[in-house]
Design a protein around this motif. Structure first.
Motif, mmCIF file in Angstrom:
data_model
loop_
_atom_site.group_PDB
_atom_site.id
_atom_site.type_symbol
_atom_site.label_atom_id
_atom_site.label_comp_id
_atom_site.label_asym_id
_atom_site.label_seq_id
_atom_site.Cartn_x
_atom_site.Cartn_y
_atom_site.Cartn_z
ATOM 1 N N ARG A 50 0.809 -1.219 0.000
ATOM 2 C CA ARG A 50 0.000 0.000 0.000
ATOM 3 C C ARG A 50 0.844 1.272 0.000
ATOM 4 O O ARG A 50 0.287 2.373 -0.120
ATOM 5 N N THR A 51 2.154 1.143 0.169
ATOM 6 C CA THR A 51 3.045 2.301 0.119
ATOM 7 C C THR A 51 3.483 2.519 -1.326
ATOM 8 O O THR A 51 4.228 1.718 -1.890
ATOM 9 N N ALA A 52 3.013 3.587 -1.914
ATOM 10 C CA ALA A 52 3.308 3.840 -3.325
ATOM 11 C C ALA A 52 4.803 4.052 -3.538
ATOM 12 O O ALA A 52 5.517 4.552 -2.665
ATOM 13 N N ASP A 53 5.266 3.671 -4.714
ATOM 14 C CA ASP A 53 6.641 3.953 -5.111
ATOM 15 C C ASP A 53 6.761 5.453 -5.384
ATOM 16 O O ASP A 53 5.773 6.186 -5.466
ATOM 17 N N SER A 54 7.990 5.917 -5.517
ATOM 18 C CA SER A 54 8.235 7.319 -5.852
ATOM 19 C C SER A 54 9.443 7.390 -6.778
ATOM 20 O O SER A 54 10.107 6.385 -7.044
ATOM 21 N N GLU A 55 9.729 8.580 -7.238
ATOM 22 C CA GLU A 55 10.888 8.782 -8.103
ATOM 23 C C GLU A 55 12.195 8.722 -7.331
ATOM 24 O O GLU A 55 13.270 8.638 -7.918
ATOM 25 N N ARG A 56 12.108 8.769 -6.020
ATOM 26 C CA ARG A 56 13.302 8.708 -5.181
ATOM 27 C C ARG A 56 14.035 7.394 -5.372
ATOM 28 O O ARG A 56 13.423 6.344 -5.569
ATOM 29 N N GLU A 57 15.353 7.427 -5.310
ATOM 30 C CA GLU A 57 16.144 6.211 -5.376
ATOM 31 C C GLU A 57 15.704 5.246 -4.276
ATOM 32 O O GLU A 57 15.493 5.636 -3.129
ATOM 33 N N MET A 58 15.557 3.985 -4.637
ATOM 34 C CA MET A 58 15.307 2.959 -3.640
ATOM 35 C C MET A 58 16.660 2.402 -3.204
ATOM 36 O O MET A 58 17.390 1.818 -4.003
ATOM 37 N N SER A 59 17.004 2.604 -1.952
ATOM 38 C CA SER A 59 18.286 2.139 -1.425
ATOM 39 C C SER A 59 18.092 1.672 0.007
ATOM 40 O O SER A 59 17.138 2.069 0.693
ATOM 41 N N ILE A 60 19.001 0.830 0.470
ATOM 42 C CA ILE A 60 18.937 0.353 1.849
ATOM 43 C C ILE A 60 19.022 1.529 2.813
ATOM 44 O O ILE A 60 18.290 1.594 3.806
ATOM 45 N N ALA A 61 19.884 2.482 2.517
ATOM 46 C CA ALA A 61 20.028 3.652 3.394
ATOM 47 C C ALA A 61 18.729 4.447 3.469
ATOM 48 O O ALA A 61 18.309 4.871 4.560
ATOM 49 N N ASN A 62 18.077 4.659 2.336
ATOM 50 C CA ASN A 62 16.818 5.407 2.336
ATOM 51 C C ASN A 62 15.713 4.656 3.077
ATOM 52 O O ASN A 62 14.935 5.256 3.832
ATOM 53 N N LEU A 63 15.630 3.358 2.868
ATOM 54 C CA LEU A 63 14.618 2.573 3.561
ATOM 55 C C LEU A 63 14.819 2.628 5.071
ATOM 56 O O LEU A 63 13.845 2.717 5.836
ATOM 57 N N ALA A 64 16.079 2.575 5.507
ATOM 58 C CA ALA A 64 16.363 2.635 6.944
ATOM 59 C C ALA A 64 15.954 3.980 7.534
ATOM 60 O O ALA A 64 15.399 4.038 8.643
ATOM 61 N N GLU A 65 16.210 5.047 6.810
ATOM 62 C CA GLU A 65 15.809 6.362 7.314
ATOM 63 C C GLU A 65 14.294 6.501 7.339
ATOM 64 O O GLU A 65 13.723 7.174 8.214
ATOM 65 N N ASP A 66 13.599 5.843 6.408
ATOM 66 C CA ASP A 66 12.137 5.829 6.442
ATOM 67 C C ASP A 66 11.638 5.168 7.722
ATOM 68 O O ASP A 66 10.657 5.620 8.326
ATOM 69 N N VAL A 67 12.289 4.083 8.124
ATOM 70 C CA VAL A 67 11.894 3.382 9.347
ATOM 71 C C VAL A 67 12.033 4.291 10.560
ATOM 72 O O VAL A 67 11.142 4.367 11.412
ATOM 73 N N VAL A 68 13.151 5.006 10.632
ATOM 74 C CA VAL A 68 13.354 5.932 11.755
ATOM 75 C C VAL A 68 12.323 7.059 11.699
ATOM 76 O O VAL A 68 11.792 7.482 12.731
ATOM 77 N N GLY A 69 12.015 7.518 10.503
ATOM 78 C CA GLY A 69 10.981 8.541 10.356
ATOM 79 C C GLY A 69 9.628 8.055 10.835
ATOM 80 O O GLY A 69 8.850 8.819 11.435
ATOM 81 N N LEU A 70 9.314 6.786 10.580
ATOM 82 C CA LEU A 70 8.062 6.221 11.072
ATOM 83 C C LEU A 70 8.043 6.195 12.594
ATOM 84 O O LEU A 70 7.027 6.532 13.218
#
Length: 262
Positions: free
Chosen positions: A68-88
């Protein structure tokens, strides 16, 4: 923001340009579940989530492009995903949590623990590698897939596609999203030995004896992380690391419960 185990509280967190989908079950100390590539909350953790929610406040998310989480134009990377988790965690007001990451979720969880050790109490790193050479050769050879005992089955892959098409904001994006996810994992260069030696979070390195990840690679990871434990589950494939409740739950609950009073 919790509710009955069978009826989760759900929401979308505004995190780094995403609307990040999450579900919350149960009560207790937080436990954040991070799924594997191409999976959703239920496809990945449905077999063990109800039991976990009897002891924990379980937060299960769907990462960039997944479910249910839409994709975006942002690069998909392990670092970005980890920062998303902290943001959550920031969005939900959770200062510290246990993490259970499977496969891609394991890479994401370990990255989060490396960058933000104060936010992670204990880490379950399931079916993940820390260098590109961690996989068995057949995992990187598409011609070997039809006869491999380690790969997800055709039924598994069909379920991934069907569930994506059922819940994703853009049901027609699956093939592009799958290629993007595969390219991200393929481009993963890994972590150095010194980076693993610096991991400050108690970590359970867990895999199946018929997993993607070589057992000796997991043992090396175990030997490098200072406060680590190693569990090799018998008769278990990669996909069993969240499906086989009989094998997974006793090991995970024992690890997460260490240090509790009584």
């Amino acid at each position: 923001m919790t509710t009955d185990i069978g009826v989760p509280a759900t929401g979308y967190a505004p995190v780094h340009g995403l609307r990040m989908y999450y579900e919350i079950y149960g009560e207790g100390r937080p436990l954040l579940l991070l799924h594997g590539g191409l999976l959703t909350v239920q496809l990945c953790f449905g077999a063990i989530l109800p039991a976990l929610a009897t002891r924990h406040r379980v937060i299960a998310v769907e990462l960039q492009g997944h479910g249910r989480t839409a994709d975006s134009e942002r690069e998909m990377s392990i670092a970005n995903l980890a920062e998303d988790v902290v943001g959550l965690l920031d969005h939900l007001g959770i200062e510290q949590t246990d993490l259970y990451g499977f496969s891609l979720g394991g890479l994401t969880a370990l990255q989060a623990a490396m960058r933000h050790p104060e936010r992670v109490r204990r880490l379950v790193a399931a079916s993940m590698h820390f260098r590109p050479d961690g996989f068995y050769q057949e995992i990187r050879d598409p011609e070997a897939y039809p006869t491999s005992e380690r790969m997800p089955t055709a039924t598994d892959f069909n379920s991934m596609r069907e569930e994506y098409q059922r819940v994703a904001p853009d049901p027609d994006h699956f093939e592009a999203f799958a290629a993007k996810t595969s390219n991200m994992v393929g481009a993963f260069t890994g972590w150095s030995d010194d980076e693993l030696r610096a991991v400050a979070v108690p970590t359970l390195v867990m895999l199946g004896d018929t997993d993607f990840v070589r057992i000796e690679h997991a043992a090396e990871m175990f030997s490098l992380i200072p406060h680590a434990q190693l569990a090799v589950l018998p008769g278990a494939t990669h996909m069993d690391l969240t499906r086989r409740a009989d094998l997974v739950l006793p090991v995970v609950e024992s690890f997460l419960g260490e240090g509790d009073p009584g």
